[in-house]
Motif scaffolding. Sequence first.
Motif, PDB file in Angstrom:
ATOM      1  N   LYS A 196     -21.891   3.591  -0.064  1.00 10.20           N
ATOM      2  CA  LYS A 196     -22.363   2.200  -0.104  1.00 10.20           C
ATOM      3  C   LYS A 196     -21.612   1.349   0.921  1.00 10.20           C
ATOM      4  O   LYS A 196     -22.211   0.511   1.596  1.00 10.20           O
ATOM      5  N   LYS A 197     -20.303   1.558   1.015  1.00 12.68           N
ATOM      6  CA  LYS A 197     -19.477   0.810   1.972  1.00 12.68           C
ATOM      7  C   LYS A 197     -19.995   0.998   3.403  1.00 12.68           C
ATOM      8  O   LYS A 197     -19.941   0.092   4.224  1.00 12.68           O
ATOM      9  N   ASN A 198     -20.528   2.183   3.682  1.00 17.18           N
ATOM     10  CA  ASN A 198     -21.055   2.496   5.011  1.00 17.18           C
ATOM     11  C   ASN A 198     -22.578   2.329   5.097  1.00 17.18           C
ATOM     12  O   ASN A 198     -23.186   2.779   6.062  1.00 17.18           O
TER      13      ASN A 198
ATOM     14  N   GLU B 249     -19.161   5.002  -3.690  1.00 14.63           N
ATOM     15  CA  GLU B 249     -18.500   3.819  -3.127  1.00 14.63           C
ATOM     16  C   GLU B 249     -18.364   3.950  -1.608  1.00 14.63           C
ATOM     17  O   GLU B 249     -18.631   3.010  -0.870  1.00 14.63           O
ATOM     18  N   TYR B 250     -17.934   5.120  -1.157  1.00 10.46           N
ATOM     19  CA  TYR B 250     -17.782   5.382   0.281  1.00 10.46           C
ATOM     20  C   TYR B 250     -19.136   5.249   0.980  1.00 10.46           C
ATOM     21  O   TYR B 250     -19.238   4.635   2.045  1.00 10.46           O
TER      22      TYR B 250
END
Length: 189
Positions: free
Chosen positions: A16-18, A13-14
């Motif tokens: 993909k967010k970046n 998630e981290y």
Amino acid sequence: SGGGVIKKSINIEYLKKNQITGIILDVDNTLIDYYKVFPNGTKEWVAQLKKHGMKFCILSNSNRIAKVKEVAKQIDVPYFYFAKKPLKIGFRKAQRLLNIESKNIAVIGDQIMTDILGANRCNMFSILVKPIKEKDILITKIKALVIHKIGDVSVHQTDNIIVSAFVSTKMVGLLSNYNLFISTVSSCI
């Protein structure tokens, strides 16, 4: 022990967010400890991210090819050793291998002056992690001190023509400009 930091805080998630689709990993004190042991869960972390399509490459300053090759084999990841971080050349090799834009590559490592500085110089997303073992920190700091002293002698007490035999003339010029700038700033402080 710092090895758990990777798998706990750097999840899909981290990433993909970046907008991260590729990861460059350091070896010593990031993937393995002084005794060449992976922290619990690290291999599984890599495997899990691969299932999500994440690409990996190891980039190590170690000149011990057998060690880097063995680490890469255990997690089935391509590698480059003796990378000369923070110079851009190793990071660019890894980027070409990953075939990903630099802004979409995260560099994960435990050293500010090699991993993080090199990543930032190449416009890559840098992630500083806590070193795995305290013993390694002492060894790394001693190595860094020795390298700093050698660098200091080579820059301040060696003729630029001799230095240019080992690095490009452009790099000698940059080092000279950097030293002039630092000396000027230091004298004003």
